[in-house]
Motif scaffolding. Sequence first.
Motif, PDB file in Angstrom:
ATOM      1  N   SER A   2       0.839  -1.194   0.000  1.00 48.29           N
ATOM      2  CA  SER A   2       0.000   0.000   0.000  1.00 48.29           C
ATOM      3  C   SER A   2       0.877   1.249   0.000  1.00 48.29           C
ATOM      4  O   SER A   2       1.996   1.229   0.478  1.00 48.29           O
ATOM      5  CB  SER A   2      -0.914   0.004   1.224  1.00 48.29           C
ATOM      6  N   GLN A   3       0.339   2.317  -0.565  1.00 48.31           N
ATOM      7  CA  GLN A   3       1.067   3.582  -0.652  1.00 48.31           C
ATOM      8  C   GLN A   3       0.154   4.715  -0.224  1.00 48.31           C
ATOM      9  O   GLN A   3      -1.049   4.683  -0.455  1.00 48.31           O
ATOM     10  CB  GLN A   3       1.545   3.844  -2.075  1.00 48.31           C
ATOM     11  N   GLU A   4       0.794   5.729   0.375  1.00 44.47           N
ATOM     12  CA  GLU A   4       0.057   6.913   0.797  1.00 44.47           C
ATOM     13  C   GLU A   4       0.982   8.117   0.648  1.00 44.47           C
ATOM     14  O   GLU A   4       2.157   8.045   1.001  1.00 44.47           O
ATOM     15  CB  GLU A   4      -0.358   6.745   2.258  1.00 44.47           C
ATOM     16  N   ILE A   5       0.451   9.207   0.118  1.00 44.20           N
ATOM     17  CA  ILE A   5       1.228  10.431  -0.032  1.00 44.20           C
ATOM     18  C   ILE A   5       0.535  11.524   0.767  1.00 44.20           C
ATOM     19  O   ILE A   5      -0.669  11.727   0.642  1.00 44.20           O
ATOM     20  CB  ILE A   5       1.369  10.850  -1.511  1.00 44.20           C
ATOM     21  N   SER A   6       1.294  12.206   1.606  1.00 39.65           N
ATOM     22  CA  SER A   6       0.754  13.319   2.386  1.00 39.65           C
ATOM     23  C   SER A   6       1.833  14.390   2.506  1.00 39.65           C
ATOM     24  O   SER A   6       2.920  14.240   1.964  1.00 39.65           O
ATOM     25  CB  SER A   6       0.281  12.842   3.758  1.00 39.65           C
ATOM     26  N   GLN A   7       1.519  15.454   3.223  1.00 36.02           N
ATOM     27  CA  GLN A   7       2.491  16.524   3.446  1.00 36.02           C
ATOM     28  C   GLN A   7       2.415  16.972   4.895  1.00 36.02           C
ATOM     29  O   GLN A   7       1.349  16.916   5.511  1.00 36.02           O
ATOM     30  CB  GLN A   7       2.216  17.719   2.541  1.00 36.02           C
ATOM     31  N   ILE A   8       3.569  17.400   5.402  1.00 36.78           N
ATOM     32  CA  ILE A   8       3.599  18.029   6.714  1.00 36.78           C
ATOM     33  C   ILE A   8       4.200  19.416   6.538  1.00 36.78           C
ATOM     34  O   ILE A   8       4.953  19.660   5.599  1.00 36.78           O
ATOM     35  CB  ILE A   8       4.394  17.212   7.762  1.00 36.78           C
ATOM     36  N   ASN A   9       3.843  20.312   7.437  1.00 37.89           N
ATOM     37  CA  ASN A   9       4.360  21.675   7.390  1.00 37.89           C
ATOM     38  C   ASN A   9       5.330  21.861   8.544  1.00 37.89           C
ATOM     39  O   ASN A   9       4.952  21.701   9.704  1.00 37.89           O
ATOM     40  CB  ASN A   9       3.206  22.677   7.494  1.00 37.89           C
ATOM     41  N   VAL A  10       6.578  22.163   8.220  1.00 35.89           N
ATOM     42  CA  VAL A  10       7.601  22.401   9.233  1.00 35.89           C
ATOM     43  C   VAL A  10       8.128  23.812   9.037  1.00 35.89           C
ATOM     44  O   VAL A  10       8.766  24.106   8.030  1.00 35.89           O
ATOM     45  CB  VAL A  10       8.756  21.371   9.141  1.00 35.89           C
ATOM     46  N   ASN A  11       7.837  24.683   9.981  1.00 37.22           N
ATOM     47  CA  ASN A  11       8.275  26.085   9.923  1.00 37.22           C
ATOM     48  C   ASN A  11       7.917  26.747   8.595  1.00 37.22           C
ATOM     49  O   ASN A  11       8.731  27.449   7.996  1.00 37.22           O
ATOM     50  CB  ASN A  11       9.776  26.197  10.192  1.00 37.22           C
ATOM     51  N   GLY A  12       6.697  26.494   8.115  1.00 36.33           N
ATOM     52  CA  GLY A  12       6.234  27.130   6.881  1.00 36.33           C
ATOM     53  C   GLY A  12       6.684  26.442   5.604  1.00 36.33           C
ATOM     54  O   GLY A  12       6.403  26.922   4.520  1.00 36.33           O
ATOM     55  N   GLU A  14       6.407  23.146   3.251  1.00 44.31           N
ATOM     56  CA  GLU A  14       5.633  21.931   2.984  1.00 44.31           C
ATOM     57  C   GLU A  14       6.591  20.805   2.606  1.00 44.31           C
ATOM     58  O   GLU A  14       7.358  20.926   1.649  1.00 44.31           O
ATOM     59  CB  GLU A  14       4.633  22.161   1.853  1.00 44.31           C
ATOM     60  N   ILE A  15       6.548  19.713   3.348  1.00 42.89           N
ATOM     61  CA  ILE A  15       7.431  18.575   3.103  1.00 42.89           C
ATOM     62  C   ILE A  15       6.573  17.382   2.692  1.00 42.89           C
ATOM     63  O   ILE A  15       5.721  16.937   3.464  1.00 42.89           O
ATOM     64  CB  ILE A  15       8.256  18.235   4.359  1.00 42.89           C
ATOM     65  N   PRO A  16       6.790  16.871   1.472  1.00 45.83           N
ATOM     66  CA  PRO A  16       6.005  15.706   1.041  1.00 45.83           C
ATOM     67  C   PRO A  16       6.469  14.439   1.763  1.00 45.83           C
ATOM     68  O   PRO A  16       7.673  14.234   1.968  1.00 45.83           O
ATOM     69  CB  PRO A  16       6.275  15.618  -0.459  1.00 45.83           C
ATOM     70  N   ILE A  17       5.518  13.614   2.149  1.00 47.24           N
ATOM     71  CA  ILE A  17       5.801  12.340   2.808  1.00 47.24           C
ATOM     72  C   ILE A  17       5.192  11.240   1.945  1.00 47.24           C
ATOM     73  O   ILE A  17       4.001  11.269   1.638  1.00 47.24           O
ATOM     74  CB  ILE A  17       5.162  12.276   4.221  1.00 47.24           C
ATOM     75  N   VAL A  18       6.016  10.279   1.555  1.00 38.63           N
ATOM     76  CA  VAL A  18       5.542   9.122   0.801  1.00 38.63           C
ATOM     77  C   VAL A  18       5.686   7.920   1.725  1.00 38.63           C
ATOM     78  O   VAL A  18       6.798   7.603   2.174  1.00 38.63           O
ATOM     79  CB  VAL A  18       6.358   8.903  -0.488  1.00 38.63           C
TER      80      VAL A  18
END
Length: 162
Positions: A2-12, A14-18
């Motif tokens: 399974s795969q999931e793509i999301s993003q987190i915000n660190v100090n403004g 946007e960091i993609p997370i796979v």
Amino acid sequence: MSQEISQINVNGVEIPIVFEKDASLPLASVQLVVKNAGSMEDGTNEGIAKFLAGMLGEGTKEMGATAFAEELEFRAISLDAHAGVETMVFEASALKEQFPYALEMMKKLLKSPNFSKESFDKIKLLTLGMLSNKESDFDYIANLNLQKLIFENTPFRSCVQR
């Protein structure tokens, strides 16, 4: 798998997370990919990302290269840093039960790398030797010239080594 793509915000930022999950083996791994690093972004400091990757292979300031490598090997942990055309990648992989320790060792490596004069001189000598060998490697020279032709008049032209 399974795969999931999301993003987190660190100090403004946007960091993609796979996230990928495959339960067929008891392994865990993580890759930290830094964009705008590597051959294309080295600019007037060509090779700096590859040199940094080599330096990170020298362990931590506190443990040194040998003790650090032995500690990883004892637990079958793989830590690696390498530079690509547009990225710098840090990787850790291990059996699931050793993965928390692998992440701790990665954290130690990134917080306190062994940038001693001895390590610097060693990686410098290895790098110069590798570059010297490439001068007479006909496959390398042919591939380099092919890349120059293929990427002429593109942004990738700047990352083709001269």
